[in-house]
Write a protein that holds these residues in place. Structure first.
Motif, PDB file in Angstrom:
ATOM      1  N   ILE A 157      32.327  34.362 -34.422  1.00  0.00           N
ATOM      2  CA  ILE A 157      31.559  34.308 -33.176  1.00  0.00           C
ATOM      3  C   ILE A 157      31.953  33.022 -32.454  1.00  0.00           C
ATOM      4  O   ILE A 157      31.987  31.956 -33.070  1.00  0.00           O
ATOM      5  N   TYR A 159      38.064  40.808 -29.323  1.00  0.00           N
ATOM      6  CA  TYR A 159      36.671  40.356 -29.251  1.00  0.00           C
ATOM      7  C   TYR A 159      35.883  41.215 -28.262  1.00  0.00           C
ATOM      8  O   TYR A 159      36.444  41.742 -27.296  1.00  0.00           O
ATOM      9  N   VAL A 217      32.393  38.048 -29.939  1.00  0.00           N
ATOM     10  CA  VAL A 217      32.222  38.531 -31.312  1.00  0.00           C
ATOM     11  C   VAL A 217      33.502  39.218 -31.744  1.00  0.00           C
ATOM     12  O   VAL A 217      33.966  40.164 -31.089  1.00  0.00           O
ATOM     13  N   ALA A 270      27.785  37.790 -38.967  1.00  0.00           N
ATOM     14  CA  ALA A 270      28.082  37.643 -37.543  1.00  0.00           C
ATOM     15  C   ALA A 270      27.048  38.378 -36.698  1.00  0.00           C
ATOM     16  O   ALA A 270      26.578  37.860 -35.671  1.00  0.00           O
ATOM     17  N   GLU A 271      26.689  39.591 -37.111  1.00  0.00           N
ATOM     18  CA  GLU A 271      25.707  40.358 -36.350  1.00  0.00           C
ATOM     19  C   GLU A 271      24.334  39.692 -36.380  1.00  0.00           C
ATOM     20  O   GLU A 271      23.598  39.708 -35.396  1.00  0.00           O
ATOM     21  N   LEU A 284      24.451  36.729 -34.023  1.00  0.00           N
ATOM     22  CA  LEU A 284      24.374  37.218 -32.650  1.00  0.00           C
ATOM     23  C   LEU A 284      22.942  37.608 -32.298  1.00  0.00           C
ATOM     24  O   LEU A 284      22.445  37.276 -31.213  1.00  0.00           O
TER      25      LEU A 284
END
Length: 303
Positions: free
Chosen positions: A139, A154, A270, A280-281, A284
């Motif tokens: 990210i 991305y 991302v 990562a999710e 975010l």
């Protein structure tokens, strides 16, 4: 193939200025350091040092090898970290890129929360606005110009708009006002707080052009923290994103800017890996929640 340990010893000698100093720093004997240097010279086929007085100095080839090996040694250090993580049972790693004001305002609390939720996760944080490292963040928190091309590999997720404010000394004639028209700053001495060419600097200069003038940057501070101190000393005014002026010393105040009001857009890039990346999710999700419901989360946002 070059031996990474010999490269480390070589770089230590270049940085410390001599064999004995490097040996002291590394906890080795001077003869061991000399042996590593001789072996590296044989591996490379290069003359890496030359005599100067009673000591040695790197040759041009030695200087170039030291410079060019920095990225390789950084990546090797990252591999060492991966091995340590695996040995200690930490199987996840997340690389997050950020710019300075988002780093100080957002990242400490978010990383603390994320690693509390995912105890086997290691988070690498990279100041991507200034780094020369070849990194590929999972990210990347960025500011972009509206016409910036898409980044391959991305997806872009909008986070927030960050309006610019004017930071002035408490005894400045404008300090009693709550807002100021951008054109009214035309005759002021300006203190820069960003690197020329960065998106944030371009947004500001374009807004000034729309107001009919070009700012006169007398002080090239090029970072928010120094610029705020110059403003506090009465050297000039500094116009910066509000997130960067979130925490100010008592000697200065900030004014809302109008007509036109420069604004930067903050987004998260991302990385698309083709496989799930729960860390990562989750990061975010936390970033979006932070900017959508700052009061509920009790964390600093753009205010």
């Amino acid at each position: 193939m070059l031996d990474p340990h010999r490269l480390r010893v070589f770089r230590a000698v270049v940085s410390s200025g001599g064999v004995q100093a490097a040996a002291d720093n590394l906890g080795l004997t001077s003869s061991a350091v000399s042996q590593h240097l001789a072996a590296l010279a044989r591996e490379t086929g290069l003359t890496l040092f030359q005599r100067q007085g009673r000591g040695i100095v790197p040759t041009q080839a030695g200087v170039e090898l030291a410079d060019q090996s920095e990225e390789a040694m950084s990546q090797w250090g990252r591999l060492d970290s991966v091995v340590a993580d695996l040995r200690e049972g930490r199987t996840g790693r997340l690389t997050v890129g950020y710019f300075a004001s988002a780093g100080s305002a957002w990242m400490p609390a978010l990383v603390k929360e994320l690693t509390a939720e995912m105890s086997d996760l290691t988070v690498d944080l990279v100041l991507t606005e200034v780094t020369s490292r070849n990194v590929t963040p999972d990210i990347d928190i960025i500011t972009d110009l509206p016409d910036s091309p898409p980044r391959a590999g991305y997806r872009r997720v909008y986070l927030a708009n960050d309006p610019y404010v004017a930071v002035v000394a408490r005894d400045h004639e404008l300090a009693s006002q709550r807002s100021v028209a951008l054109a009214d700053l035309r005759g002021e001495t300006w203190v820069s707080n960003d690197l020329v060419g960065n998106p944030g600097h371009k947004i500001l200069v374009q807004a000034c052009a729309a107001a009919g003038f070009t700012p006169r940057f007398t002080v090239q501070a090029q970072d928010h923290y120094s610029a705020i101190q110059f403003a506090a000393a009465g050297v000039g005014v500094s116009v910066m994103p509000r997130l960067a002026a979130r925490s100010l010393p008592p000697e200065v105040t900030r004014l809302r800017i109008t007509d036109p009001a420069p604004v930067r857009e903050i987004a998260a890039m991302v990385r698309e890996t083709g496989r799930p990346n729960p860390a990562a999710e989750r990061m975010l999700e936390m970033l979006i929640d932070l900017n959508t419901h700052p009061a509920r989360r009790g964390r600093p946002t753009i205010a």
